[in-house]
Write a protein that holds these residues in place. Sequence first.
Motif, PDB file in Angstrom:
ATOM      1  N   ASP A 211      -7.572   6.332  12.689  1.00 54.42           N
ATOM      2  CA  ASP A 211      -8.319   7.525  12.104  1.00 54.42           C
ATOM      3  C   ASP A 211      -9.355   8.101  12.644  1.00 54.42           C
ATOM      4  O   ASP A 211      -9.881   9.044  12.943  1.00 54.42           O
TER       5      ASP A 211
ATOM      6  N   SER B 129     -14.377  -0.736   9.388  1.00 57.33           N
ATOM      7  CA  SER B 129     -12.897  -1.062   8.920  1.00 57.33           C
ATOM      8  C   SER B 129     -13.495  -1.361   7.531  1.00 57.33           C
ATOM      9  O   SER B 129     -12.613  -1.473   6.344  1.00 57.33           O
TER      10      SER B 129
ATOM     11  N   ALA C 287     -14.725   0.841   5.424  1.00 55.11           N
ATOM     12  CA  ALA C 287     -14.228   2.368   4.663  1.00 55.11           C
ATOM     13  C   ALA C 287     -12.720   1.830   4.480  1.00 55.11           C
ATOM     14  O   ALA C 287     -12.362   2.788   3.660  1.00 55.11           O
ATOM     15  N   GLY C 288     -11.984   1.018   4.899  1.00 53.60           N
ATOM     16  CA  GLY C 288     -10.367   1.324   4.687  1.00 53.60           C
ATOM     17  C   GLY C 288     -10.063   2.454   6.522  1.00 53.60           C
ATOM     18  O   GLY C 288      -8.904   2.662   6.012  1.00 53.60           O
ATOM     19  N   ALA C 289     -10.594   2.587   7.126  1.00 55.01           N
ATOM     20  CA  ALA C 289      -9.826   3.867   8.208  1.00 55.01           C
ATOM     21  C   ALA C 289      -9.480   2.846   8.950  1.00 55.01           C
ATOM     22  O   ALA C 289     -10.116   0.996   9.671  1.00 55.01           O
TER      23      ALA C 289
ATOM     24  N   GLY D 199     -16.785   5.559   9.749  1.00 54.94           N
ATOM     25  CA  GLY D 199     -15.422   5.275   8.952  1.00 54.94           C
ATOM     26  C   GLY D 199     -14.752   5.567   7.626  1.00 54.94           C
ATOM     27  O   GLY D 199     -14.160   6.129   7.755  1.00 54.94           O
ATOM     28  N   CYS D 200     -16.319   6.168   7.226  1.00 52.21           N
ATOM     29  CA  CYS D 200     -15.721   6.817   5.952  1.00 52.21           C
ATOM     30  C   CYS D 200     -15.666   7.400   5.649  1.00 52.21           C
ATOM     31  O   CYS D 200     -14.692   8.754   5.095  1.00 52.21           O
TER      32      CYS D 200
ATOM     33  N   LYS E  98     -12.004   7.675   6.318  1.00 49.46           N
ATOM     34  CA  LYS E  98     -10.716   7.221   5.815  1.00 49.46           C
ATOM     35  C   LYS E  98     -11.069   8.430   4.781  1.00 49.46           C
ATOM     36  O   LYS E  98      -9.808   8.971   3.935  1.00 49.46           O
TER      37      LYS E  98
ATOM     38  N   ARG F 166     -11.227  12.077   5.209  1.00 45.71           N
ATOM     39  CA  ARG F 166     -10.118  12.983   6.474  1.00 45.71           C
ATOM     40  C   ARG F 166     -11.268  14.075   5.573  1.00 45.71           C
ATOM     41  O   ARG F 166     -10.146  15.163   5.559  1.00 45.71           O
TER      42      ARG F 166
END
Lengths: 310, 310
Positions: free
Chosen positions: A11, A46, A48-50, A252-253, A256, A258
């Motif tokens: 991402d 990471s 943030a889940g990206a 990152g946020c 995630k 987008r």
Amino acid sequence: MKEKTQDKKIDVWMVGSIGIDDIATRTENKKNLLGGSLPFATIAASFAGAGVGAVGVVGSDFGRAFQKRWEHFGIDLEGVQRKPGPNFRWACRYDDDMIERTTLKTELGVFADFMPVLPEAYTKAPFVLLGNIQPDLQLHVLAQARKPRFVALDSMNLWIDIARPALEKVIGKVDLVTMNDGEARQLTGKWNLRDCAAEILKMGPRFVLLKKGEHGAFLFTKRDIFIIPAYPVKTLKDPTGAGDTYIGAFIGCMAKARTINTTAIRKALMFASAMAAFCVEGFSTEKMERITRKEVACRVRELMKMTSAT
Amino acid sequence: MKEKTQDKKIDVWMVGSIGIDDIATRTENKKNLLGGSLPFATIAASFAGAGVGAVGVVGSDFGRAFQKRWEHFGIDLEGVQRKPGPNFRWACRYDDDMIERTTLKTELGVFADFMPVLPEAYTKAPFVLLGNIQPDLQLHVLAQARKPRFVALDSMNLWIDIARPALEKVIGKVDLVTMNDGEARQLTGKWNLRDCAAEILKMGPRFVLLKKGEHGAFLFTKRDIFIIPAYPVKTLKDPTGAGDTYIGAFIGCMAKARTINTTAIRKALMFASAMAAFCVEGFSTEKMERITRKEVACRVRELMKMTSAT
């Protein structure tokens, strides 16, 4: 440092330094810590889940243990080159105020000849963080990407001093520029941060994020200002990497979510404040490596409550 | 300075200094300005619509023009004594950063023998601001009030140095203590502002408001922290009186609302931030004297928007 795989999803990719640090504070003295802008920024992102890809260089003395800690967060290391020769090493000592610091050692090692190469799997990533490296290298690596949707740029006083034309060129190509208050003043010759931001906005970016350390940050657009609070930490152990953590967590946020609008940006900045607060509560990336995503979410809520007007 | 009248309504009274100031900045040099904590605090409070009574002392050289400007805001001056002898005079020069300053002159004049007397009409007022004067005098004047609902206390480094026992005694009798970050560190011997606040809360007050100048403020209770932003001013002319304006506007807003809870306090602090920003945009109280309540409300809304998370 890793083989190519077909199925990875990137991402956001980030370029920056990878260091081995010695850090001294009034009470502690720690050696051989994982350092440089890239570990802080990628680990923070990471959370943030990206899907995060790292672009950098390490020397032959960059241990497997460091690499494993990094990989533990699911960060893709295909963009990290391993070169023969010593790793970038840096040492500093913080003053009692934990703000001012004296650099005791800067040994570039393999970082001196760093020429970033963007893995094919990263080229279509919609989000990019050009971490603090020589601006010509930032331009070089950005040119390898295929029309990213959102590019954030970090820099430092050194490049304002010795590479201003290249820095201005890269500022003109990105969506968001971040620097600390002192650097913004140095770049623009203005004192008031609103004036600094106005000057930087004229150079091309849509967003200017000016950081004030423990006092939080301002996000400026041509129309608006957003005041982002810093989380008041109980125990400040080591401020190294807080700025890298902040911008890494932010992008990152965004990557995630987008979504690129003011609401998404404000949300990402609160997340970034929470992550940066965890960063400074330990040496190196150590505290970030001990926390859970649940703890981060809890701190974000706490910060929202502290700033809520009702 | 005024006759007693039967029908006046005092929501809040304030005690503090009344000065005639000379202020020099890098670009300007102004003499014979209305100064001291009391004019700033009372004028700021009047913008909240509260009935404000002033307690202080002026000398024979404190002109009618000053008095008229003050009265223009509806502030009751019955508590202001006029004494033969020179008024309190103060002069300072600001450094280029507009934060650090050098005191060039402090002539106490009639302020040296100040013994505050609370007019009968003030004794039942529910809100009180003990502005920065000798702590024994703060105790003396507070003892003349009949059970106020909410007392706020301001102080300064001088009293921490030379009158700590009296200062601790008055801290134990009030609801809210305000000081700046440096003073809180000096008083408590702690560095982290959360630790400073915890120490001060142990002395008795329910609220501790720690000011960080252009970086805003923290409000602490035993359970919560509230982060209050500073409004980013475009043009900083003269920071003198910003802290007095801040606490005056705060207590004025509380006195008008007559409600003491966290929501009311947070609202009053946003109002205080807006007023303090106007204060520093002009010398002395001059900018505050040129604005309307509508402009203040507009700035409060702007500040809310800048800090809103959505």
